[in-house]
Design a protein around this motif. Structure first.
Motif, PDB file in Angstrom:
ATOM      1  N   HIS A  63       1.247   6.514  -0.132  1.00  0.00           N
ATOM      2  CA  HIS A  63      -0.163   6.447  -0.519  1.00  0.00           C
ATOM      3  C   HIS A  63      -0.821   5.112  -0.195  1.00  0.00           C
ATOM      4  CE1 HIS A  63       1.464   5.552  -4.744  1.00  0.00           C
ATOM      5  NE2 HIS A  63       0.953   4.421  -4.332  1.00  0.00           N
TER       6      HIS A  63
ATOM      7  N   VAL B 248      -3.372  20.552   4.503  1.00  0.00           N
ATOM      8  CA  VAL B 248      -3.344  20.368   3.054  1.00  0.00           C
ATOM      9  C   VAL B 248      -4.500  21.152   2.445  1.00  0.00           C
ATOM     10  CG1 VAL B 248      -3.446  18.689   1.179  1.00  0.00           C
ATOM     11  CG2 VAL B 248      -2.249  18.120   3.308  1.00  0.00           C
TER      12      VAL B 248
ATOM     13  N   VAL C  46      -4.777  19.874  -3.505  1.00  0.00           N
ATOM     14  CA  VAL C  46      -4.333  18.552  -3.943  1.00  0.00           C
ATOM     15  C   VAL C  46      -4.415  18.504  -5.458  1.00  0.00           C
ATOM     16  CG1 VAL C  46      -4.884  16.081  -3.947  1.00  0.00           C
ATOM     17  CG2 VAL C  46      -5.118  17.402  -1.830  1.00  0.00           C
TER      18      VAL C  46
ATOM     19  N   SER D 284      -4.344  15.685  -8.226  1.00  0.00           N
ATOM     20  CA  SER D 284      -4.486  14.236  -8.227  1.00  0.00           C
ATOM     21  C   SER D 284      -4.555  13.657  -9.631  1.00  0.00           C
ATOM     22  CB  SER D 284      -5.752  13.833  -7.466  1.00  0.00           C
ATOM     23  OG  SER D 284      -5.937  12.441  -7.535  1.00  0.00           O
TER      24      SER D 284
ATOM     25  N   LEU E 126      -8.206  11.358  -0.004  1.00  0.00           N
ATOM     26  CA  LEU E 126      -8.037  12.769  -0.373  1.00  0.00           C
ATOM     27  C   LEU E 126      -9.015  13.655   0.390  1.00  0.00           C
ATOM     28  CD1 LEU E 126      -7.507  12.511  -4.234  1.00  0.00           C
ATOM     29  CD2 LEU E 126      -5.773  12.731  -2.439  1.00  0.00           C
TER      30      LEU E 126
ATOM     31  N   LEU F  91      -7.811  16.616   3.054  1.00  0.00           N
ATOM     32  CA  LEU F  91      -8.019  18.014   2.702  1.00  0.00           C
ATOM     33  C   LEU F  91      -8.436  18.864   3.892  1.00  0.00           C
ATOM     34  CD1 LEU F  91      -7.903  19.597   0.000  1.00  0.00           C
ATOM     35  CD2 LEU F  91     -10.386  19.367  -0.078  1.00  0.00           C
TER      36      LEU F  91
ATOM     37  N   VAL G 125      -9.437  20.229  -4.451  1.00  0.00           N
ATOM     38  CA  VAL G 125      -8.875  19.072  -5.146  1.00  0.00           C
ATOM     39  C   VAL G 125      -8.956  19.351  -6.642  1.00  0.00           C
ATOM     40  CG1 VAL G 125      -9.105  16.609  -5.657  1.00  0.00           C
ATOM     41  CG2 VAL G 125      -9.586  17.455  -3.352  1.00  0.00           C
TER      42      VAL G 125
END
Length: 114
Positions: A39, A54, A57, A59, A69, A73, A79
Motif C-alpha cells: 500500500h 478489482v 474493495v 477499506s 482506491l 477500482l 468500494v
C-alpha cells in the motif's frame, strides 16, 4: 485479518490484501490472502501486473488511500468503507460508474417485512 479469513472461507473471490512491510505481507498470506499489494506503492499498477480487475474493495483506511482506491477500482466496481472518511469526494467514481457504501458492524439492516 478477519476479513481476509471470512472472504477466503465463505466466498469464491480472489482475496487481495494490502500491507506496508514484509511481516504484514506474510501475515496476510498466512490468513489466506491470495495476493498482497504494497500500500505504499502504486496499487493500480500492482494489480494490473497481476492481471487483476478489482471489482470490490473493503477499506478500513479509506481517506488515506482514496486516490489509489479510485485508480485501482475496475469500471462498475464498489468500494465499501469500514471507517468514516469525512468529506470524501465521490466524483472520481463517476467516470467508472463505481459505487460507494459503508458497512457498520452493529448497524441494523433494512426491515424487509414492511
Amino acid at each position: 485479518s478477519v476479513a481476509i479469513q471470512l472472504l477466503r472461507a465463505l466466498t469464491g473471490l480472489r482475496v487481495v490484501a494490502t500491507a506496508g512491510g514484509a511481516d504484514s505481507r506474510d501475515w496476510c498470506l498466512a490468513m489466506g490472502a491470495h495476493d498482497v499489494l504494497d500500500h505504499g506503492g502504486d496499487l493500480a499498477a500492482q494489480a494490473s501486473a497481476l492481471g487483476l480487475p478489482v471489482t470490490a474493495v473493503l477499506s478500513a483506511h479509506t481517506a488515506a488511500h482514496w486516490p489509489a482506491l479510485c485508480a485501482l477500482l475496475a469500471p462498475g466496481g464498489l468500494v465499501c468503507a469500514l471507517d468514516e472518511p469525512a468529506g470524501l469526494d465521490l466524483l472520481p467514481l463517476r467516470g467508472k460508474a463505481g459505487g460507494f457504501v459503508w458497512q457498520a458492524v452493529f448497524a441494523r439492516g433494512a426491515d424487509r417485512e414492511r
